[in-house]
Design a protein around this motif. Sequence first.
Motif, PDB file in Angstrom:
ATOM      1  N   ASN A   1       0.825  -1.215   0.000  1.00  0.00           N
ATOM      2  CA  ASN A   1       0.000   0.000   0.000  1.00  0.00           C
ATOM      3  C   ASN A   1       0.858   1.263   0.000  1.00  0.00           C
ATOM      4  O   ASN A   1       0.555   2.253   0.672  1.00  0.00           O
ATOM      5  N   GLY A   2       1.983   1.199  -0.751  1.00  0.00           N
ATOM      6  CA  GLY A   2       2.852   2.351  -0.913  1.00  0.00           C
ATOM      7  C   GLY A   2       3.869   2.557   0.185  1.00  0.00           C
ATOM      8  O   GLY A   2       4.678   3.493   0.116  1.00  0.00           O
ATOM      9  N   ILE A   3       3.883   1.711   1.210  1.00  0.00           N
ATOM     10  CA  ILE A   3       4.811   1.861   2.341  1.00  0.00           C
ATOM     11  C   ILE A   3       5.824   0.722   2.275  1.00  0.00           C
ATOM     12  O   ILE A   3       5.440  -0.445   2.085  1.00  0.00           O
ATOM     13  N   PRO A   4       7.124   1.004   2.420  1.00  0.00           N
ATOM     14  CA  PRO A   4       8.120  -0.070   2.382  1.00  0.00           C
ATOM     15  C   PRO A   4       7.806  -1.167   3.387  1.00  0.00           C
ATOM     16  O   PRO A   4       7.394  -0.894   4.520  1.00  0.00           O
ATOM     17  N   LEU A   5       8.022  -2.412   2.965  1.00  0.00           N
ATOM     18  CA  LEU A   5       7.717  -3.527   3.872  1.00  0.00           C
ATOM     19  C   LEU A   5       8.529  -3.460   5.148  1.00  0.00           C
ATOM     20  O   LEU A   5       8.095  -3.962   6.198  1.00  0.00           O
ATOM     21  N   LEU A   6       9.733  -2.873   5.093  1.00  0.00           N
ATOM     22  CA  LEU A   6      10.579  -2.799   6.278  1.00  0.00           C
ATOM     23  C   LEU A   6      10.204  -1.649   7.196  1.00  0.00           C
ATOM     24  O   LEU A   6      10.768  -1.513   8.284  1.00  0.00           O
ATOM     25  N   ASP A   7       9.242  -0.826   6.782  1.00  0.00           N
ATOM     26  CA  ASP A   7       8.829   0.291   7.618  1.00  0.00           C
ATOM     27  C   ASP A   7       8.107  -0.236   8.863  1.00  0.00           C
ATOM     28  O   ASP A   7       7.299  -1.168   8.778  1.00  0.00           O
ATOM     29  N   PRO A   8       8.393   0.338  10.026  1.00  0.00           N
ATOM     30  CA  PRO A   8       7.738  -0.140  11.269  1.00  0.00           C
ATOM     31  C   PRO A   8       6.219  -0.049  11.236  1.00  0.00           C
ATOM     32  O   PRO A   8       5.539  -0.790  11.969  1.00  0.00           O
ATOM     33  N   SER A   9       5.670   0.827  10.402  1.00  0.00           N
ATOM     34  CA  SER A   9       4.216   0.976  10.361  1.00  0.00           C
ATOM     35  C   SER A   9       3.528  -0.166   9.626  1.00  0.00           C
ATOM     36  O   SER A   9       2.299  -0.315   9.711  1.00  0.00           O
ATOM     37  N   VAL A  10       4.287  -0.987   8.891  1.00  0.00           N
ATOM     38  CA  VAL A  10       3.702  -2.134   8.194  1.00  0.00           C
ATOM     39  C   VAL A  10       3.670  -3.314   9.162  1.00  0.00           C
ATOM     40  O   VAL A  10       4.730  -3.734   9.665  1.00  0.00           O
ATOM     41  N   PRO A  11       2.497  -3.869   9.451  1.00  0.00           N
ATOM     42  CA  PRO A  11       2.413  -4.982  10.412  1.00  0.00           C
ATOM     43  C   PRO A  11       3.280  -6.158   9.985  1.00  0.00           C
ATOM     44  O   PRO A  11       3.338  -6.515   8.808  1.00  0.00           O
ATOM     45  N   ARG A  12       3.968  -6.744  10.960  1.00  0.00           N
ATOM     46  CA  ARG A  12       4.772  -7.944  10.681  1.00  0.00           C
ATOM     47  C   ARG A  12       3.842  -9.110  10.359  1.00  0.00           C
ATOM     48  O   ARG A  12       2.771  -9.247  10.946  1.00  0.00           O
ATOM     49  N   ASN A  13       4.278  -9.937   9.431  1.00  0.00           N
ATOM     50  CA  ASN A  13       3.469 -11.068   9.009  1.00  0.00           C
ATOM     51  C   ASN A  13       4.391 -12.271   8.826  1.00  0.00           C
ATOM     52  O   ASN A  13       5.169 -12.332   7.867  1.00  0.00           O
TER      53      ASN A  13
END
Length: 346
Positions: free
Chosen positions: A243-255
């Motif tokens: 959704n436009g946010i890097p996967l490594l960004d803390p705001s992206v939930p870990r999965n």
Amino acid sequence: LGGFPITSDRPNIITVERGRSAVLPCQPPTGVPDPETYWTDNSNIGDQFGFLVSNARIQQDYYGRLYFLNVLDEDEQRQYICNVFSKKLNVIRRGQLTQIKVIKTDASLWKPKRLWSSEANKVFLRGYKMTLKCIFGGLPTPQVIWRKLNTTGSGFPDRRSSLTMEKQELTISDLTFEDYGVYECRGTNELGAEVFSINVRIEAQPYWKVKPKDVHVTEGETVEFVCDAEAKPPPGPVQWFRNGIPLLDPSVPRNPRRKVIKNRLVLQNVTKLDTAVYQCNVTNIHGYQFSNFFINVISEPPEIQKGPETLLRVVEGADVTLQCETFGAPTPKVYWYKRDQVITGG
């Protein structure tokens, strides 16, 4: 579009001996996009500067300077002016008048000498156009011959190459990696020749080998996206976004079910929460390739769309088929019962 440097209203006089070469300077203003630079003279009626100056004896380099390969007496009968034209703005700027004063000495013949050329080492991009130019002075006026070393014939692709500017400029379009190599321009007249070599490298901004595609899947499936691009020099690691946010960004939930393996993104045992738009970006020094793609996880409860008839009359010993059409995501499992006992499944 900028303007030329402030100059005198009087022409700039360049003095040169008959038969020798001359260079008329030009400091063209810059603009966005780059304007076209060209020279005109006042050889037409009314002393208007509308005639383009370019022939086998007079050539322009890529920085706006005008070269006389050998000066004739007739050259001092005109005044010359450097112009820039912005197609985007439809605006013309004109520089200072320049005039040649010819010293009337006996013209001596001289063999070709390189006055200007493209740089000795050039880098062009795959798929784009390459232009190389060599300007040789001399008397008589030199001819220019091009060839590519270590090839048969001229070495140029017939349909993609051309010689312009009195054969002083070589153009090859839609470049491929096979167009790399050493190109040679040779200025020649009856007194001799001079040769100049240009080493050409072909590089490339990233281009797709495998581009990720949108997918529609049901819960429980495993999905793999491949983002594979080539480039020269090689690209850096693939950058992945959700959704436009890097996967490594803390705001992206870990999965824990989501894994990145080089140029592959894997989602295992997907759920409805995995529905999202993903992006991948591949970059090198020449540019990038960016792709959007989505995963749509479908989850629908089981539904019997067409069940067996309530009553079937059949002949004893004959075969009978009971129909059960279902819909759901994931695909429902069908179980058959007889007198509350499961008799089959699947």
